[in-house]
Enzyme design. Structure first.
Site, mmCIF file in Angstrom:
data_model
loop_
_atom_site.group_PDB
_atom_site.id
_atom_site.type_symbol
_atom_site.label_atom_id
_atom_site.label_comp_id
_atom_site.label_asym_id
_atom_site.label_seq_id
_atom_site.Cartn_x
_atom_site.Cartn_y
_atom_site.Cartn_z
ATOM 1 C CB SER A 233 11.980 78.896 41.724
ATOM 2 O OG SER A 233 10.822 78.973 40.918
ATOM 3 C CE LYS A 278 7.650 78.937 43.458
ATOM 4 N NZ LYS A 278 9.017 78.989 42.932
#
Length: 362
Positions: A233, A278
């Protein structure tokens, strides 16, 4: 007797505390991790970026639950997942970490390629062999090969790509003995085994699932120190940092910019898991801009799962929930991110980029 009773009670208390607070159970907690400054992680020709501002990658923390931490699932942005949900067909946490390291290496590779392509700079791809993702139980190399090995030769032959490797194997006979060379943790090994008939295709094979293993050589040389962080990611943010360094452009203009998303060699940005967590991590580290993959949702998938949301939609909801001033910016491609950054004014000015709107899927 009283003294013995005291020690027995103390021992029982220790046992109880162990089972409540320390005894692992087959569940894991996913919660907001960290937002990591990329300046000390990426070097180009031995140099590190020193311009004002930051590019930051973001992470999700995963920790094995105990009976006590199992209750963390009731805290905001803490989710509980079972071992089966986390590992899938993977046997253990070590294999899971091996897979995550491969994803990170692949992410680094794609990020460098995407950045150099966008900059119009040359690079060379060096094919190393095939990376072993899994070994079937009926393979004659079971117990020899394992996830993370790289097969470099078969019958003393090297191949230019994985297609050549597969074509060579499938043209041989079932039961034929082949000799392979493979690398594991920098050490080369040799082994022999008979080929089998693959259940999925009926073709001849070794009995492994595989992907390409290659490296990218560039001038200037790029080194990415990802440390113990795994997964794919960070690709988008890696590519932005590399691009800004190899083109000597101060894209961040003093802003603290976080984000997430996989990156393909062609610059396509893909969705990831845990984006809400996140967003929390980025906000805590003072990010003012957050790049979120704006993945298109297949209409059939939306029809089957009406509540399914894109990464961008989830990120916007999380940002609104914590009432952050951080701007959530939808990104489909690497060029989308570059174009957005090129219109940023230096952070010292009062200019604030307009908040992007949610692009809802039909």
């Amino acid at each position: 007797m009283k003294k013995i009773s005291f020690w027995i009670k103390g021992l029982l208390l220790i046992i109880v505390l162990y089972f409540i607070f320390l005894r692992p159970i087959p569940y894991y907690i996913e919660r907001p991790g960290s937002a990591e400054d990329l300046d000390p992680m990426i070097e180009v020709d031995g140099n590190y970026a020193q311009e004002p501002g930051k590019f930051m990658m973001t992470t999700v923390e995963i920790l094995q639950a105990t009976p006590f931490t199992y209750l963390f699932q009731f805290l905001p942005y803490n989710d509980i997942v079972s071992e089966a949900e986390l590992f899938g067909d993977i046997d253990d946490y070590e294999e899971y970490n091996t897979l995550q390291r491969y994803y990170m290496e692949s992410s680094v590779h794609s990020a460098v390629v995407a950045a150099f392509d966008a900059a119009g700079l040359p690079y060379n791809l060096d094919y190393k062999g095939v990376y072993v993702m899994s070994v079937t139980d009926n393979s004659n190399f079971a117990g020899v090969l394992q996830m993370g090995d790289t097969i470099t030769e078969v019958d003393n032959l090297k191949f230019k790509n994985t297609e050549e490797f597969i074509d060579y194997i499938k043209d041989l006979e079932v039961g034929q003995t082949v000799s392979i060379k493979y690398e594991r943790n920098g050490t080369e090994y040799k082994s022999e085994g008979d080929l089998i008939k693959l259940e999925e295709t009926g073709e001849t094979g070794i009995g492994i699932s595989l992907v390409d293993q290659s490296t990218v050589e560039t001038d200037p040389e790029v080194v990415i120190h990802s440390g113990e962080i795994g997964g794919p990611s960070a690709g988008l943010m890696y590519s932005l940092q590399v691009y800004s360094m190899i083109t000597n452009t101060n894209l961040r203009a003093g802003h603290v910019i976080a984000g997430t998303g996989t990156i393909s060699e062609d610059g396509t940005v893909g969705p990831i898991g845990g984006i809400d967590k996140k967003v929390i991590a980025a906000d805590k580290e003072g990010a003012t801009i957050f790049f979120a993959p704006d993945d298109e949702i297949d209409p059939d998938l939306k029809g089957e799962y009406p509540d399914y949301k894109s990464n961008y939609e989830i990120a916007v909801e999380a940002a609104e929930d914590i009432d952050t001033k951080m701007k959530i910016v939808p990104i489909k491609t690497f060029n989308d991110a570059i174009e957005y950054l090129e219109q940023l004014s230096p952070v010292s000015s009062r200019f604030e980029p307009e908040q992007s709107q949610v692009n809802l899927a039909a």
